[in-house]
Write a protein that holds these residues in place. Structure first.
Motif, PDB file in Angstrom:
ATOM      1  N   TYR A 120       0.822  -1.203   0.000  1.00 35.97           N
ATOM      2  CA  TYR A 120       0.000   0.000   0.000  1.00 35.97           C
ATOM      3  C   TYR A 120       0.861   1.261   0.000  1.00 35.97           C
ATOM      4  N   MET A 121       1.913   1.262   0.801  1.00 39.39           N
ATOM      5  CA  MET A 121       2.799   2.417   0.842  1.00 39.39           C
ATOM      6  C   MET A 121       3.541   2.594  -0.485  1.00 39.39           C
ATOM      7  N   GLY A 136      -5.123   9.334   1.747  1.00 41.03           N
ATOM      8  CA  GLY A 136      -6.383   9.107   2.442  1.00 41.03           C
ATOM      9  C   GLY A 136      -7.381   8.323   1.614  1.00 41.03           C
ATOM     10  N   VAL A 137      -7.428   8.596   0.315  1.00 42.77           N
ATOM     11  CA  VAL A 137      -8.360   7.881  -0.571  1.00 42.77           C
ATOM     12  C   VAL A 137      -7.996   6.409  -0.664  1.00 42.77           C
ATOM     13  N   ILE A 138      -6.713   6.125  -0.838  1.00 41.35           N
ATOM     14  CA  ILE A 138      -6.276   4.725  -0.955  1.00 41.35           C
ATOM     15  C   ILE A 138      -6.519   3.972   0.338  1.00 41.35           C
ATOM     16  N   LEU A 139      -6.228   4.595   1.464  1.00 40.05           N
ATOM     17  CA  LEU A 139      -6.448   3.921   2.746  1.00 40.05           C
ATOM     18  C   LEU A 139      -7.937   3.648   2.962  1.00 40.05           C
ATOM     19  N   THR A 169      -8.250  -9.310   4.416  1.00 40.64           N
ATOM     20  CA  THR A 169      -7.434  -8.109   4.236  1.00 40.64           C
ATOM     21  C   THR A 169      -6.038  -8.464   3.749  1.00 40.64           C
ATOM     22  N   SER A 170      -5.485  -9.560   4.257  1.00 39.48           N
ATOM     23  CA  SER A 170      -4.155  -9.991   3.822  1.00 39.48           C
ATOM     24  C   SER A 170      -4.157 -10.400   2.353  1.00 39.48           C
ATOM     25  N   VAL A 171      -5.174 -11.131   1.927  1.00 40.46           N
ATOM     26  CA  VAL A 171      -5.247 -11.573   0.528  1.00 40.46           C
ATOM     27  C   VAL A 171      -5.434 -10.379  -0.408  1.00 40.46           C
ATOM     28  N   VAL A 172      -6.338  -9.483  -0.049  1.00 39.46           N
ATOM     29  CA  VAL A 172      -6.564  -8.301  -0.887  1.00 39.46           C
ATOM     30  C   VAL A 172      -5.295  -7.455  -0.977  1.00 39.46           C
ATOM     31  N   GLY A 173      -4.553  -7.368   0.108  1.00 46.86           N
ATOM     32  CA  GLY A 173      -3.328  -6.564   0.106  1.00 46.86           C
ATOM     33  C   GLY A 173      -2.226  -7.174  -0.739  1.00 46.86           C
TER      34      GLY A 173
END
Length: 246
Positions: A120-121, A136-139, A169-173
């Protein structure tokens, strides 16, 4: 008529000679009292001698795990292990997503959030290099997407579904890796053109296939709903790719 007063003469003693005038004019010095630290504060007054004696009477306790006054770090765990960050495990999960046709779901059974946060970062960093400040939008979309996929799967699987929010959440990330690669490539592609849209479609299908395969293999009752799960994943990663294209 002014009255005259007789002033006695003042004699200053010379070194080596006794002072004139007798012992009445000798200056006497008062003995100075001994120094008492913090004597003006009653509750902070202490005796230096007693404090020094108490400290020299025995060693000060330096806590557990200390030998000779120094800490022993031989038995301490590495900092990354204490924080729950395992670089080898993160790298193995990222490599499993690189091949969407043969995703290794066994390494994803132990879900974590360290790898997704890293991706994500990275996605935010590439967007920032493109001149888009969207932290903020991505988070917000990450949180909404994880909850959306979690709710959809459990509604489809019913009581047989065992997919928790942490695993989802882990899979989506981790499956955000194709979108992150596309965001890095978009820095060298024209914005909003046909080439950018075609490249975005390829990377979205890549992320959709990888995330669908992981969710179906990790949770029970998802094989018969593979199409609907793939549609939900397709919507999620299409939403992220639109941030890159436009």
């Amino acid at each position: 008529m002014a009255k005259e007063f007789k002033v006695p003469p003042v004699a200053f003693p010379q070194p080596g000679n006794p002072p004139a005038g007798g012992p009445n004019i000798q200056q006497r010095r008062m003995a100075a009292p001994p120094f008492q630290p913090n004597s003006g504060i009653p509750f902070m007054s202490f005796d230096i001698g007693s404090a020094a004696a108490s400290t020299s009477s025995g060693p000060i306790y330096s806590g557990p795990g200390t030998v000779g006054g120094s800490a022993n770090f031989d038995d301490e765990e590495p900092l990354l292990d204490e924080l729950g960050i395992h670089p080898e495990q993160i790298w193995s999960k990222i490599r499993s997503v690189l091949n969407p046709f043969r995703v290794n779901h066994t390494v994803h059974k132990d879900s974590d959030l360290s790898g997704p946060i890293l991706l994500y970062m990275s996605f935010c960093l590439f967007q920032l290099l493109a001149g888009k400040i969207q932290f903020g939008v991505i988070l917000g979309w990450i949180v909404v997407s994880s909850i959306f996929l979690y709710v959809v799967f459990n509604m489809l699987a019913g009581r047989a579904g065992n997919l928790d929010l942490h695993t989802c959440t882990s899979v989506v990330g981790y499956c955000m890796l194709p979108v992150v690669i596309y965001s890095a490539m978009s820095l060298f592609l024209p914005q909003g053109g046909i080439v950018a849209i075609v490249a975005a479609s390829i990377f979205v299908l890549w992320a959709t296939r990888a995330s669908t395969g992981l969710i179906v293999l990790l949770a029970d009752g998802g094989e018969e709903h593979r199409g609907l799960i793939a549609y939900a994943c397709f919507l999620i990663y299409t939403l992220f790719s639109l941030l890159v294209v436009f």
